[in-house]
Design a protein around this motif. Structure first.
Motif, mmCIF file in Angstrom:
data_model
loop_
_atom_site.group_PDB
_atom_site.id
_atom_site.type_symbol
_atom_site.label_atom_id
_atom_site.label_comp_id
_atom_site.label_asym_id
_atom_site.label_seq_id
_atom_site.Cartn_x
_atom_site.Cartn_y
_atom_site.Cartn_z
ATOM 1 N N ASP A 1 28.838 40.618 38.416
ATOM 2 C CA ASP A 1 28.709 42.010 38.854
ATOM 3 C C ASP A 1 29.834 42.265 39.846
ATOM 4 N N VAL A 2 30.752 43.203 39.530
ATOM 5 C CA VAL A 2 31.909 43.431 40.399
ATOM 6 C C VAL A 2 31.727 44.639 41.319
ATOM 7 N N GLY B 1 37.357 44.069 44.595
ATOM 8 C CA GLY B 1 38.408 43.895 45.593
ATOM 9 C C GLY B 1 38.593 42.466 46.071
ATOM 10 N N THR B 2 37.556 41.650 45.948
ATOM 11 C CA THR B 2 37.656 40.256 46.389
ATOM 12 C C THR B 2 37.862 39.285 45.233
ATOM 13 N N LEU B 3 37.792 39.784 44.008
ATOM 14 C CA LEU B 3 37.912 38.910 42.834
ATOM 15 C C LEU B 3 39.169 38.039 42.848
ATOM 16 N N ASP C 1 38.324 30.754 42.416
ATOM 17 C CA ASP C 1 37.863 29.365 42.447
ATOM 18 C C ASP C 1 36.369 29.256 42.124
ATOM 19 N N GLN C 2 35.608 30.320 42.365
ATOM 20 C CA GLN C 2 34.173 30.312 42.064
ATOM 21 C C GLN C 2 33.893 30.342 40.567
ATOM 22 N N ILE C 3 34.836 30.890 39.792
ATOM 23 C CA ILE C 3 34.583 31.024 38.359
ATOM 24 C C ILE C 3 35.596 30.276 37.499
ATOM 25 N N ALA D 1 38.430 44.524 36.009
ATOM 26 C CA ALA D 1 38.234 43.094 36.267
ATOM 27 C C ALA D 1 38.543 42.285 35.013
ATOM 28 N N LYS D 2 38.121 42.791 33.857
ATOM 29 C CA LYS D 2 38.408 42.112 32.586
ATOM 30 C C LYS D 2 39.914 41.988 32.387
#
Length: 100
Positions: free
Chosen positions: A23-24, A43-45, A50-52, A73-74
């Protein structure tokens, strides 16, 4: 990769399927209503890849309120080598309409 419909997403959630789900939306939006996805605001993606990163070769389903931020995001993730990213057009708004 092809987008996922809210109907398909609902079926997968109802069937308790395991999949990478992000969820972005902003944290406050997520706190108001969420579908159980990992919350990484758009904004933080770039700073939280490293989380994904371990899911780079797996299907990743991304959603937001309406589908616009998740579409961005995609595109961003695809530039970083993620090949199986699916957006949810209509976002959580369309998902909730299914339940009404």
């Amino acid at each position: 990769m092809e987008d996922i419909t809210v109907e398909e997403l609902k079926q997968r959630i109802d069937n308790k399927e395991e999949f990478v789900f992000i969820d972005v939306r902003e944290e406050w939006e997520y706190e108001e209503d969420n579908l159980g996805a990992l919350n990484i605001p758009l904004g933080t993606l770039p700073h939280q890849l490293d989380q994904i990163d371990k899911y780079k070769n797996e299907e990743i389903v991304i959603h937001c309120r309406s589908g616009a931020r998740s579409a961005n995001a995609k595109k961003f993730l695809e530039t970083k080598g993620y090949r199986k990213v699916r957006n949810v057009p209509g976002g959580i708004n369309a998902y909730r309409e299914l339940e009404d």
